[in-house]
Design a protein around this motif. Sequence first.
Motif, short mmCIF file in Angstrom:
data_model
loop_
_atom_site.label_atom_id
_atom_site.label_comp_id
_atom_site.label_asym_id
_atom_site.label_seq_id
_atom_site.Cartn_x
_atom_site.Cartn_y
_atom_site.Cartn_z
N ALA A 49 0.83 -0.83 0.06
CA ALA A 49 -0.17 0.48 -0.25
C ALA A 49 0.85 1.03 0.09
N ASP A 50 0.33 2.50 -0.57
CA ASP A 50 1.00 3.53 -0.39
C ASP A 50 -0.14 4.64 0.00
N ILE A 51 0.47 5.86 0.21
CA ILE A 51 -0.43 6.94 0.08
C ILE A 51 0.28 8.37 0.13
N HIS A 52 -0.11 9.15 -0.30
CA HIS A 52 0.40 10.09 -0.42
C HIS A 52 0.02 11.77 0.09
N ARG A 53 1.21 12.24 0.21
CA ARG A 53 1.14 13.77 1.33
C ARG A 53 -0.59 13.70 1.03
N ASP A 54 -1.97 13.93 0.25
CA ASP A 54 -3.00 14.47 0.51
C ASP A 54 -3.81 13.50 1.04
N GLY A 55 -3.08 12.07 1.02
CA GLY A 55 -4.01 11.99 1.16
C GLY A 55 -4.86 10.08 1.00
N GLY A 56 -4.22 10.19 -0.18
CA GLY A 56 -4.63 9.82 -1.83
C GLY A 56 -3.92 7.82 -1.68
N THR A 57 -4.85 7.26 -1.47
CA THR A 57 -4.54 5.78 -1.24
C THR A 57 -4.39 4.95 -2.81
N ASN A 58 -3.34 3.54 -2.27
CA ASN A 58 -3.61 2.54 -2.89
C ASN A 58 -2.82 1.14 -2.48
N TYR A 59 -4.09 0.69 -2.52
CA TYR A 59 -3.93 -1.13 -2.94
C TYR A 59 -3.98 -1.88 -3.48
N ALA A 60 -2.79 -2.64 -2.90
CA ALA A 60 -2.56 -4.32 -3.30
C ALA A 60 -3.70 -5.00 -3.62
N ASP A 61 -4.69 -5.27 -4.43
CA ASP A 61 -5.42 -6.48 -4.56
C ASP A 61 -5.48 -7.59 -3.22
N SER A 62 -4.29 -7.88 -3.48
CA SER A 62 -4.52 -9.01 -1.89
C SER A 62 -4.70 -8.32 -0.32
N VAL A 63 -4.75 -6.88 0.08
CA VAL A 63 -4.70 -6.34 1.10
C VAL A 63 -5.92 -5.79 1.50
N LYS A 64 -6.97 -5.24 0.06
CA LYS A 64 -7.76 -4.48 0.08
C LYS A 64 -9.02 -5.38 1.18
N GLY A 65 -9.13 -4.09 2.07
CA GLY A 65 -10.33 -4.60 3.04
C GLY A 65 -10.16 -5.48 4.39
N ARG A 66 -8.75 -5.98 3.95
CA ARG A 66 -7.76 -6.41 5.57
C ARG A 66 -7.01 -4.80 6.12
N PHE A 67 -5.93 -4.60 5.30
CA PHE A 67 -5.04 -3.52 5.29
C PHE A 67 -5.94 -2.06 5.49
N THR A 68 -5.13 -1.64 6.29
CA THR A 68 -5.31 0.45 5.85
C THR A 68 -3.90 0.95 6.61
N ILE A 69 -3.78 1.76 5.63
CA ILE A 69 -2.59 2.78 5.18
C ILE A 69 -2.61 3.81 5.95
N SER A 70 -2.32 4.90 6.75
CA SER A 70 -2.76 6.46 7.02
C SER A 70 -1.59 7.11 7.50
N ARG A 71 -1.28 7.93 7.32
CA ARG A 71 0.14 8.97 7.79
C ARG A 71 -0.10 10.03 8.46
N ASP A 72 0.72 10.68 9.10
CA ASP A 72 1.12 11.48 9.71
C ASP A 72 2.08 12.80 9.79
N ASN A 73 1.41 13.39 9.15
CA ASN A 73 2.38 14.58 7.87
C ASN A 73 3.12 15.00 9.28
N ALA A 74 2.91 16.08 10.05
CA ALA A 74 3.48 16.21 11.05
C ALA A 74 4.77 15.66 11.40
N LYS A 75 4.58 14.58 11.54
CA LYS A 75 5.38 13.64 12.96
C LYS A 75 6.34 12.74 11.39
N ASN A 76 5.84 12.50 10.21
CA ASN A 76 6.74 11.92 8.92
C ASN A 76 6.53 10.80 9.09
N THR A 77 5.37 10.47 9.54
CA THR A 77 5.11 8.63 10.24
C THR A 77 3.56 8.20 9.07
#
Length: 122
Positions: A49-77
């Motif tokens: 999975a990946d996530i853009h700075r603006d929050g847009g996400t992309n997932y591999a088909d094998s993990v969709k619905g099971r994995f969630t990617i998120s980020r905290d821009n203030a913490k670069n995390t």
Amino acid sequence: QVQLVESGGGLAQAGGSLRLSCVASGSIISVNDMGWYRQAPGKQRELVADIHRDGGTNYADSVKGRFTISRDNAKNTVYLQMNTLTPEDTAVYYCHADVQLTRLPVLTRNYWGQGTQVTVSS
């Protein structure tokens, strides 16, 4: 110098959950795309999975619905919440970040973490 440090891997039972974290630190102007890849023994590294700075996400088909990617821009995390794990999720998970190093001219570079092992038992 930029470093990506991952944490949160380990052992889980099938159906269980794990949460991965990755912190980018160093001489950073901003972090653009952040993501997670994985590599199982004998297989090529693949995008999870990946996530853009603006929050847009992309997932591999094998993990969709099971994995969630998120980020905290203030913490670069970036985080990866992994639910309903299966033995097929067993792999080394790598954090990736596209980091802007300078303002003018704009210079960006890709960085990788050292990897964290995720093992799911049946």
